[in-house]
Design an enzyme around this catalytic site. Structure first.
Site, PDB file in Angstrom:
ATOM      1  N   ARG A   1       0.861  -1.181   0.000  1.00 38.56           N
ATOM      2  CA  ARG A   1       0.000   0.000   0.000  1.00 38.56           C
ATOM      3  C   ARG A   1       0.900   1.234   0.000  1.00 38.56           C
ATOM      4  NH1 ARG A   1      -3.455  -2.864  -1.513  1.00 38.56           N
ATOM      5  NH2 ARG A   1      -5.485  -3.305  -0.574  1.00 38.56           N
TER       6      ARG A   1
ATOM      7  N   GLU B   1      -4.573   7.370  -4.490  1.00 42.72           N
ATOM      8  CA  GLU B   1      -5.224   6.615  -5.557  1.00 42.72           C
ATOM      9  C   GLU B   1      -6.720   6.880  -5.439  1.00 42.72           C
ATOM     10  OE1 GLU B   1      -4.300   2.421  -5.474  1.00 42.72           O
ATOM     11  OE2 GLU B   1      -2.179   2.778  -5.130  1.00 42.72           O
TER      12      GLU B   1
ATOM     13  N   HIS C   1      -1.279   0.029  -9.758  1.00 38.03           N
ATOM     14  CA  HIS C   1      -1.941  -0.918  -8.826  1.00 38.03           C
ATOM     15  C   HIS C   1      -2.478  -2.140  -9.586  1.00 38.03           C
ATOM     16  CE1 HIS C   1      -3.988  -1.092  -4.625  1.00 38.03           C
ATOM     17  NE2 HIS C   1      -3.785  -2.319  -5.095  1.00 38.03           N
TER      18      HIS C   1
HETATM   19  C1  DGY Z   1      -5.573  -6.300  -2.776  1.00 40.62           C
HETATM   20  O1  DGY Z   1      -6.135  -7.368  -3.013  1.00 40.62           O
HETATM   21  O2  DGY Z   1      -5.377  -5.891  -1.628  1.00 40.62           O
HETATM   22  C2  DGY Z   1      -5.156  -5.495  -3.949  1.00 40.62           C
HETATM   23  O3  DGY Z   1      -4.349  -4.428  -3.587  1.00 40.62           O
HETATM   24  C3  DGY Z   1      -6.366  -4.981  -4.691  1.00 40.62           C
HETATM   25  O4  DGY Z   1      -7.178  -4.254  -3.815  1.00 40.62           O
END
Ligand code: DGY
Length: 314
Positions: free
Chosen positions: A230, A259, A279
């Protein structure tokens, strides 16, 4: 009246929607982009379940808009930092996520970013595409080796372990730092000894800006930072400073603090020694289908009176 299920998008890969439609009336946000919280709330009254993505805002206001009928929020994502877990627990709502569906695919992307950042694939490809290459030169496009390097994994869950397995094929030495693993090394050791530091922790108050100016200064000047976790785990301003000043070699980023980014691109995207992707860690046909299918399975479990199969950790 039939049970109602809200989905925060109008389509999902896999079989989630038709299977949910057999068991309930499905109401879907009509689009593929993230809905505004007020638009979702308007669709929520009386639903028993919500199928949401990892970037939807799942807060107390949405839960209250759904009302006391809401029993399960099933995320088609591994991360659940977008959910107000305290509000869900207070209302007796089960929250589920998708372990076991995306680790291998996300590890592939982490490895792609490692290779791209170390071997400067972004800059090399851009130079070729803009007509800036004519012949082989001894000193052009020089990067750093990945094979034989030391890889430091921060967090040691399913994705980190999948990255570690790939690293063995590259004859890499692998270190990891995690709260729960017995052979974890101290963070300071990992930062000092790793050629590549790859992040695999959830975003929590404890991991927010886990990598900041001090941690970047503790890394080798030849090191690469890779983030497929993240954006908020990294202090992005400190990272930009560190790369620009040559305090680390490069970075590979799939996630960002802000984002969606929209047209107002982060300066990280424009930095030659930072490779970026939007992402896409879990973005393959089969993995996205598996994520949505598991989210639907969790909802169907709860509708059938069974415990959800993959609730988030308590
Ligand atoms: C997750 O599965 O956490 C990915 O980042 C997509 O949200």
């Amino acid at each position: 009246m039939r049970t109602r299920v809200l989905t925060t998008r109008e389509s999902f890969p896999g079989t989630a929607l038709p299977r949910l439609a057999q068991a309930a009336d499905v109401v879907s946000w009509p689009g593929t982009d993230k809905p505004a919280p007020a638009d979702l709330a308007a669709l929520a009254p009386g639903v028993t379940a919500i199928l949401a993505l990892g970037n939807d805002t799942v807060d107390a206001a949405l839960m209250d808009a759904a009302g006391p009928s809401l029993r399960v929020i099933a995320l088609a994502s591994m991360g659940y930092d977008n959910v107000d877990r305290v509000a869900a627990a207070e209302r007796g709502i089960t929250v589920t996520h998708t372990p076991g569906t995306l680790a291998e695919t996300t590890a592939d992307l982490a490895f792609a970013l490692i290779l791209a950042a170390r071997r400067r694939l972004g800059a090399a490809n851009a130079s070729l595409m803009s007509g800036g290459w004519d012949t082989f030169r001894m000193h052009e496009y020089l990067g750093l080796d990945v094979h034989g390097a030391t890889l430091g994994l921060i967090g040691y869950g399913q994705i980190a372990r999948a990255v570690a397995r790939r690293a063995r094929g590259f004859d890499m030495r692998v270190l990891h730092h995690s709260r729960t693993s017995p052979d974890s090394v101290p963070l300071a050791t990992l930062l000092a000894e790793s050629d590549i530091v790859s992040l695999h922790v959830p975003l929590t108050p404890e991991t927010h800006h886990l990598i900041g100016a001090r941690e970047l200064a503790a890394m080798k000047p030849t090191a690469t930072l890779v983030n497929t976790a993240r954006g908020g785990v990294v202090d992005e301003e400190a990272l930009l400073d560190a790369v620009r000043a040559g305090r680390i070699h490069s970075a590979g980023l799939d996630v960002f603090a802000r984002e969606p980014m929209g047209a107002d691109l982060s300066p990280l995207v424009k930095e030659p020694n930072i490779v970026t992707t939007p992402h896409i860690g879990s973005a393959t046909e089969s993995t996205r289908a598996a994520m949505a299918d598991l989210a639907a399975d969790n909802i169907l479990d709860v509708l059938a009176g069974r415990p959800a199969r993959t609730p988030i950790p308590g």
